[in-house]
Design a protein around this motif. Sequence first.
Motif, PDB file in Angstrom:
ATOM      1  N   ALA A 405       0.832  -1.203   0.000  1.00 57.00           N
ATOM      2  CA  ALA A 405       0.000   0.000   0.000  1.00 57.00           C
ATOM      3  C   ALA A 405       0.870   1.259   0.000  1.00 57.00           C
ATOM      4  CB  ALA A 405      -0.926  -0.006   1.207  1.00 57.00           C
ATOM      5  N   MET A 406       1.941   1.246   0.767  1.00 54.81           N
ATOM      6  CA  MET A 406       2.831   2.403   0.808  1.00 54.81           C
ATOM      7  C   MET A 406       3.545   2.589  -0.534  1.00 54.81           C
ATOM      8  SD  MET A 406       4.415   1.752   4.624  1.00 54.81           S
ATOM      9  CE  MET A 406       5.551   3.130   4.633  1.00 54.81           C
ATOM     10  N   ALA A 407       4.011   1.491  -1.120  1.00 59.44           N
ATOM     11  CA  ALA A 407       4.710   1.577  -2.411  1.00 59.44           C
ATOM     12  C   ALA A 407       3.805   2.162  -3.483  1.00 59.44           C
ATOM     13  CB  ALA A 407       5.207   0.197  -2.830  1.00 59.44           C
ATOM     14  N   ASN A 408       2.529   1.794  -3.430  1.00 64.99           N
ATOM     15  CA  ASN A 408       1.578   2.256  -4.438  1.00 64.99           C
ATOM     16  C   ASN A 408       0.901   3.570  -4.062  1.00 64.99           C
ATOM     17  OD1 ASN A 408       2.063  -0.006  -6.032  1.00 64.99           O
ATOM     18  ND2 ASN A 408       0.457  -1.210  -5.040  1.00 64.99           N
ATOM     19  N   GLY A 409       1.322   4.164  -2.964  1.00 63.13           N
ATOM     20  CA  GLY A 409       0.610   5.305  -2.415  1.00 63.13           C
ATOM     21  C   GLY A 409       1.083   6.661  -2.882  1.00 63.13           C
ATOM     22  N   THR A 410       1.533   6.782  -4.130  1.00 63.63           N
ATOM     23  CA  THR A 410       1.814   8.080  -4.730  1.00 63.63           C
ATOM     24  C   THR A 410       1.204   8.123  -6.120  1.00 63.63           C
ATOM     25  OG1 THR A 410       3.875   7.568  -5.934  1.00 63.63           O
ATOM     26  CG2 THR A 410       4.075   8.046  -3.571  1.00 63.63           C
ATOM     27  N   ASP A 411       1.241   9.286  -6.741  1.00 66.04           N
ATOM     28  CA  ASP A 411       0.709   9.429  -8.101  1.00 66.04           C
ATOM     29  C   ASP A 411       1.715   9.002  -9.161  1.00 66.04           C
ATOM     30  OD1 ASP A 411      -1.730  10.385  -7.231  1.00 66.04           O
ATOM     31  OD2 ASP A 411      -1.090  12.482  -7.280  1.00 66.04           O
ATOM     32  N   TYR A 412       2.914   8.591  -8.734  1.00 68.11           N
ATOM     33  CA  TYR A 412       3.947   8.167  -9.679  1.00 68.11           C
ATOM     34  C   TYR A 412       3.999   6.650  -9.794  1.00 68.11           C
ATOM     35  CZ  TYR A 412       5.772  12.955  -9.588  1.00 68.11           C
ATOM     36  OH  TYR A 412       5.918  14.305  -9.697  1.00 68.11           O
ATOM     37  N   GLY A 413       4.619   6.174 -10.864  1.00 72.50           N
ATOM     38  CA  GLY A 413       4.760   4.745 -11.058  1.00 72.50           C
ATOM     39  C   GLY A 413       5.785   4.426 -12.125  1.00 72.50           C
ATOM     40  N   LEU A 414       7.016   4.908 -11.935  1.00 74.12           N
ATOM     41  CA  LEU A 414       8.050   4.655 -12.942  1.00 74.12           C
ATOM     42  C   LEU A 414       8.799   3.357 -12.638  1.00 74.12           C
ATOM     43  CD1 LEU A 414       9.511   5.537 -15.479  1.00 74.12           C
ATOM     44  CD2 LEU A 414      11.059   6.908 -14.063  1.00 74.12           C
ATOM     45  N   GLY A 415       9.593   3.348 -11.581  1.00 73.73           N
ATOM     46  CA  GLY A 415      10.401   2.168 -11.293  1.00 73.73           C
ATOM     47  C   GLY A 415      10.254   1.712  -9.859  1.00 73.73           C
ATOM     48  N   GLY A 416      11.174   0.863  -9.451  1.00 72.26           N
ATOM     49  CA  GLY A 416      11.157   0.367  -8.092  1.00 72.26           C
ATOM     50  C   GLY A 416      12.279  -0.621  -7.863  1.00 72.26           C
ATOM     51  N   VAL A 417      12.581  -0.858  -6.583  1.00 69.74           N
ATOM     52  CA  VAL A 417      13.598  -1.829  -6.171  1.00 69.74           C
ATOM     53  C   VAL A 417      13.012  -2.606  -5.003  1.00 69.74           C
ATOM     54  CG1 VAL A 417      15.950  -2.157  -5.309  1.00 69.74           C
ATOM     55  CG2 VAL A 417      15.446  -0.214  -6.832  1.00 69.74           C
ATOM     56  N   CYS A 418      13.242  -3.920  -4.981  1.00 69.00           N
ATOM     57  CA  CYS A 418      12.766  -4.721  -3.859  1.00 69.00           C
ATOM     58  C   CYS A 418      13.835  -5.729  -3.453  1.00 69.00           C
ATOM     59  CB  CYS A 418      11.470  -5.451  -4.209  1.00 69.00           C
ATOM     60  SG  CYS A 418      10.697  -6.273  -2.795  1.00 69.00           S
ATOM     61  N   TYR A 419      14.335  -5.595  -2.221  1.00 73.69           N
ATOM     62  CA  TYR A 419      15.333  -6.513  -1.690  1.00 73.69           C
ATOM     63  C   TYR A 419      14.693  -7.444  -0.655  1.00 73.69           C
ATOM     64  CZ  TYR A 419      19.702  -5.076  -3.797  1.00 73.69           C
ATOM     65  OH  TYR A 419      20.731  -4.873  -4.686  1.00 73.69           O
ATOM     66  N   GLY A 420      14.984  -8.735  -0.803  1.00 71.46           N
ATOM     67  CA  GLY A 420      14.485  -9.739   0.119  1.00 71.46           C
ATOM     68  C   GLY A 420      14.776 -11.119  -0.425  1.00 71.46           C
ATOM     69  N   GLU A 421      14.358 -12.152   0.294  1.00 74.34           N
ATOM     70  CA  GLU A 421      14.469 -13.508  -0.247  1.00 74.34           C
ATOM     71  C   GLU A 421      13.795 -13.512  -1.612  1.00 74.34           C
ATOM     72  OE1 GLU A 421      13.179 -17.208  -1.530  1.00 74.34           O
ATOM     73  OE2 GLU A 421      11.745 -15.854  -0.541  1.00 74.34           O
ATOM     74  N   THR A 422      14.419 -14.141  -2.598  1.00 76.64           N
ATOM     75  CA  THR A 422      14.026 -13.941  -3.993  1.00 76.64           C
ATOM     76  C   THR A 422      12.544 -14.187  -4.248  1.00 76.64           C
ATOM     77  OG1 THR A 422      16.258 -14.519  -4.747  1.00 76.64           O
ATOM     78  CG2 THR A 422      14.486 -14.618  -6.370  1.00 76.64           C
ATOM     79  N   GLU A 423      12.019 -15.300  -3.784  1.00 74.75           N
ATOM     80  CA  GLU A 423      10.609 -15.600  -4.036  1.00 74.75           C
ATOM     81  C   GLU A 423       9.705 -14.577  -3.351  1.00 74.75           C
ATOM     82  OE1 GLU A 423       7.394 -19.291  -3.501  1.00 74.75           O
ATOM     83  OE2 GLU A 423       9.547 -19.612  -3.158  1.00 74.75           O
ATOM     84  N   HIS A 424      10.045 -14.228  -2.144  1.00 77.26           N
ATOM     85  CA  HIS A 424       9.271 -13.250  -1.391  1.00 77.26           C
ATOM     86  C   HIS A 424       9.325 -11.874  -2.068  1.00 77.26           C
ATOM     87  CE1 HIS A 424       8.585 -11.088   2.734  1.00 77.26           C
ATOM     88  NE2 HIS A 424       7.549 -10.976   1.930  1.00 77.26           N
TER      89      HIS A 424
END
Length: 491
Positions: A405-424
Amino acid sequence: MMNDTLNVAGIIVSPHHYIDGQRVVSDETFDLFSPIDQRLLGQVAEGLAEHVDAAITAAARAYPAWSALSAAERKVYLDRFADEIGKRADAFCILESNDAGVLLSRMKHGVVPRAMLNITWFAEHALTLQDHAIDTEQAHHMVRHDPAGVVAIITPWNSPLMLATWKLGPALAAGNTVVVKPPEWAPLTSSLLGDCAHAAGLPPGVLNIVQGSGTKTGARLVSDPRLARISFTGSVPTAKWIAQTAGANLIPCSFELGGKSPFIVLADADIDNAAATGALMYRNAGQVCLAGTRFLVHALVRDRFIAAMRNYVEKLNIGDPRDEATEVGPIIHPRQVERVQSFVDRAIAGGAELLWGGAGHPFGAQYYQPTMLANVRQDSEIVQNEVFGPVLTLQTFHSDDEVIAMANGTDYGLGGVCYGETEHATHIAQQVRTGFIWVNSFGIRDLAAPFGGIKRSGVGREGGEWSFEFFCDVKDVIVPKKPFRASFSHR
């Protein structure tokens, strides 16, 4: 009086427009300053109505012959064009480092090789744009990708050479002719592209370059009804204005706009690796649209992550971009420095916690300390709006649903990075509303892959077949399998 050439650190470059295969002077000019030390680099020609009209007229005149060439014939020209860029590799590096503040090391090892590839890759890929057959019971369909016509390309100041060639490659390979409006604050490498085109023997009018401001030159360019396409990378407000102006003439537009991308650190992430990647978000003084600027860190690893990232940030070498040891250079313009500082000041006044940075850097007036602000509200200005400087925010979360919800909580949507266990991390990444997102990595790009954003981050995609879908008119030629006889039924 404007000189016929500029001498920038020993590199000779024209300050004039490049129209119809030759240099064209202007009665009006603008001053160009280096972000490194604010020294005057010289006066550059300002594009007036007459220059924009001449450039579009030249492009329209060159279009029939250029578009009539086969993709293989255009490839010969474009390969030579890329070769000429390669011959001037040092000049491109020095010019862009001086007039845009881009790291010399990044120019040498990343930007210039990529600029050449932008031309040759799309020239090669255009060979595959043969008639695509669709066979049905009634007819043979031949789907063609025909060049659209005269294309306007408007590029930003944060990576002028890479972004100009990123658009020029597919536009020219598809058979269009082009008018480029380079950034006012960093026009010199685009000017040098005119020399490359001339030396490569591109026919006059195929590539035209008109320098100037967005309010003068850009406005005249995008309002011309003779354009077939407009490709723009820049700010959301400017894109809105272009869309309204182009809409009056029904000219299709492609927009790659701002970003406010999430950098997600899950509880099961490799914290040290995530922190090392996080420090990369300060490269080019944070003037990178696809950088992850909103750090969303699981509460269980918050303190560990902050300590690890602080360690990497403290080691960053801030200074002259012409020094190959430098990792963070200057902000492009004094107005941009003021904008960055005002964002930080308002955030702190609103209760944000300053983890590090927050002020100018002693190296020079246009250098700013890498900055991290914590304890920021989701609805705050600093979280919701693009700063476009070396300023990041950090928020914490407790669950997957919360971080999505926080990641999607702006009017922008260009890129992103997600670090964690690969499947998760992959599971989380798939639910983030954005044009692209890296899992346990950053910056991996391929010219065959789509690039672009959603929401306020853009319209359309660039790269591979998506570039050609925009720069071409797709046409279906239908040939019936059986003799066709028109018939009318009457009641």
